[in-house]
Design an enzyme around this catalytic site. Structure first.
Site, PDB file in Angstrom:
ATOM      1  N   HIS A   1       0.836  -1.192   0.000  1.00 53.61           N
ATOM      2  CA  HIS A   1       0.000   0.000   0.000  1.00 53.61           C
ATOM      3  C   HIS A   1       0.876   1.248   0.000  1.00 53.61           C
ATOM      4  CE1 HIS A   1      -4.058  -1.432   0.151  1.00 53.61           C
ATOM      5  NE2 HIS A   1      -3.865  -2.173   1.229  1.00 53.61           N
TER       6      HIS A   1
ATOM      7  N   CYS B   1       0.554   2.164  -5.239  1.00 50.07           N
ATOM      8  CA  CYS B   1      -0.278   3.230  -5.806  1.00 50.07           C
ATOM      9  C   CYS B   1       0.536   4.523  -5.927  1.00 50.07           C
ATOM     10  CB  CYS B   1      -1.498   3.489  -4.925  1.00 50.07           C
ATOM     11  SG  CYS B   1      -2.688   2.133  -4.925  1.00 50.07           S
TER      12      CYS B   1
END
Length: 573
Positions: free
Chosen positions: A421, A482
């Protein structure tokens, strides 16, 4: 006169502020009252429904559900389905109970129009009617983050294994949550019926207020008697309503006590007994001093809380420091990898957006998670990355290290893909890979072999560019995270080619130091024997994440407590 005006103005501003805090609570109460009336009417209609009418509705629902299933399988007829014929004369379709959120008899209605979702939950028309049965999947939708209603705002707090109940046509059906997914609004196929299953999916927008994705909370049918025996764990003990009402109640009680003392002292001072006047004047002065000290104490406490939160925030900016790993004299630690890889969950659908509160919670289980799923270590000296490699794509893995993408991938062979993440504003996990340059070294080990990769590519790609995660004829390492904040459709990609590999048993001390492993004694399979996250650090991180993810829950009580002595002093002047 001027002092009186300022006092009135201050009290008015305070009352306006309190009303603003209470508005969401009052709005939710009024909405629940309106829904209660609808539920009462629904229960009356259910009570007076004849067996013939009930059987007719069940038959209609079964035909509707079969038609939905056939249509999804590509062999349905084009004959229109009579959706509104089910419970046609009733406003409410059914109700839902979620014990973990203390939700009871929350009604859901036909369809998902704006008007419907403004008053409660809605049943997604292209999905099965929730009467149960194989080859069914009902979707019940609700808003999150509304100013005057809770609805599905707290479903993201639920956990796998929690139970919810559907009440329809006098029956109570139990469902156990099995998974969470985040999908784009256009990905309607993600709520398609799964053959042979009886499922209900709760759907809401996420993140609240941004609404880029849809959160799917998927539950499968379990026996009702089994469900009612399960222990209920409350997932919303510190809700906005609890925090605000508890803070206001505490301030109100303290205000009443101090005000009564003040009135009593003033009454005694007004007597003609000079001895009594002197005694109570001293008491009144002491009361004012106590209130001033209370203000100073609360101010110090508030500053202390904020300073501790800042400390916790700094701890969240870096990866957990877990020291050297003992792989064993014969690299015994490597032998545990196969079982971990086999048991890992590689379903991408479980990946969801996260916030700092999720990261703080994940760090709380860092030692346990790494020991359970750790299969290697990744070290990139040029950007100070040193994190464990974990098997499977669970959100906890993605928050604790670099998660392996496929079950059949092997470090040092074809394309080994690792993901994590991205935490905007922090430097943990793979956040810093955007600073890597061509030629930078990346070291990875599976506790049997040490691999050296050299960066060949560093760029931003779209989430639809899936070729980068496919197998390749050449040996390479692929890192993905991301790029941007919540809701972004872009990914940061770093790839490196394999330039060197050496067996741990043949490695020099310098090569062992590159991946921070030792082989001094026999290993029992434990990667991290001591928890690197201290209680002090964990508490600070939890406090910081609470303030950052939901500042109202932390700041409101502190603000009210700090404001309280100021109000009292103003009134006593």
């Amino acid at each position: 006169m001027k002092t009186s005006f300022l006092r009135i103005f201050a009290i008015l501003m305070i009352l306006i502020g309190i009303c603003a805090l209470l508005y969401p609570i009052v709005g939710n109460y009024l909405a629940n009252r309106d829904r209660s009336e609808a539920i009462d009417q629904y229960n009356k209609e259910m009570k007076h429904m004849t067996k013939k009418e009930r059987d007719k509705n069940i038959e209609l629902a079964e035909r509707y559900n079969q038609a939905i299933y056939d249509r999804q399988q590509g062999n349905g007829s084009q004959i229109p389905i009579d959706y509104n014929g089910f419970l046609a004369n009733q406003n409410v379709m059914g109700t839902i109970d979620i014990p973990a959120l203390k939700i009871s008899a929350l009604p859901f209605y036909h369809g998902t129009s704006y008007k419907t979702l403004d008053k409660g939950l809605g049943h997604f028309e292209p999905s099965s009617i929730p009467i149960g049965g194989k080859n069914t999947r009902s979707v019940i939708t609700g808003h999150s983050g509304m100013k005057n209603q809770v609805l599905f705002s707290e479903v993201r707090n639920l956990k796998e294994g929690d139970i919810f109940f559907i009440n329809i046509l006098g029956e109570k059906l139990a469902y156990e949550i099995e998974s969470f997914e985040e999908v784009l609004p256009s990905e309607v196929d993600r709520v398609a019926i799964e053959k042979g299953k009886d499922m209900v999916t709760l759907l809401t927008c996420t993140p609240p207020g941004i609404n880029t994705y849809r959160l799917l909370v998927n539950g499968h049918r379990i026996p009702y008697n089994e469900a009612v025996k399960k222990k209920v764990v409350r997932r919303n003990l510190l809700s906005y309503q609890v925090i605000v009402l508890a803070s206001l109640s505490f301030c109100l009680v303290l205000f009443i006590i101090l005000w009564l003392l003040y009135r009593h002292y003033r009454k005694q001072i007004a007597t003609e007994n000079k001895k009594l006047v002197r005694r109570y004047r001293k008491k009144l002065n002491r009361l004012v001093k106590v209130i001033k000290l209370l203000f100073v104490g609360l101010l110090i406490a508030m500053v202390g809380v904020l300073c501790y939160a800042i400390y916790g925030f700094t701890q969240m900016q870096q990866n957990a420091e877990f020291g050297e790993i003992n792989v064993g004299e014969q690299q015994e630690l490597y032998t545990y990898n196969a079982d971990k890889i086999l048991k890992g969950n590689y379903d991408e659908r479980q990946i969801r957006s996260v916030n700092v509160a999720d990261y703080s919670e994940a760090l709380g289980s860092f030692q346990k998670n790494v020991n359970e799923w750790g299969i290697g270590r990744l070290v990139i000296p040029s950007v100070s990355i040193d994190i464990p490699i974990l098997s499977g794509l669970s959100n906890t893995n993605l928050l604790n290290g670099a998660a392996s993408y496929r079950q059949d991938q092997e470090l040092g062979k074809d394309n080994y893909v690792l993901m994590s993440h991205n935490l905007v504003g922090a430097s943990a996990l793979l956040t810093a890979i955007d600073q890597l340059k061509k030629g930078d070294k990346m070291y990875a080990t599976d506790f049997k072999t040490i691999y050296t990769f050299e960066v060949t590519d560093n760029k931003v790609i779209k989430e639809t560019d899936v070729d980068v995660i496919k197998k390749t004829p050449s040996e390479q390492l692929t890192l993905l995270r991301c790029e941007g904040d919540i809701g972004t459709k872009y990914r940061r990609l770093v790839q490196g080619k394999l330039t060197k590999e050496v067996l741990v048993k043949e490695a020099t001390n310098q090569e062992l130091d590159q991946v921070r492993v030792t082989k001094n004694s026999q290993s029992d399979g434990t990667m991290i024997p001591d928890n690197p996250i201290t209680y002090k650090s964990q508490f600070g991180m939890n406090l910081a994440s609470s303030i950052l993810s939901d500042p109202v829950q932390t700041v409101v009580p502190l603000f009210l407590l700090l404001l309280f002595p100021i109000i009292i002093l103003g009134l006593l002047r």
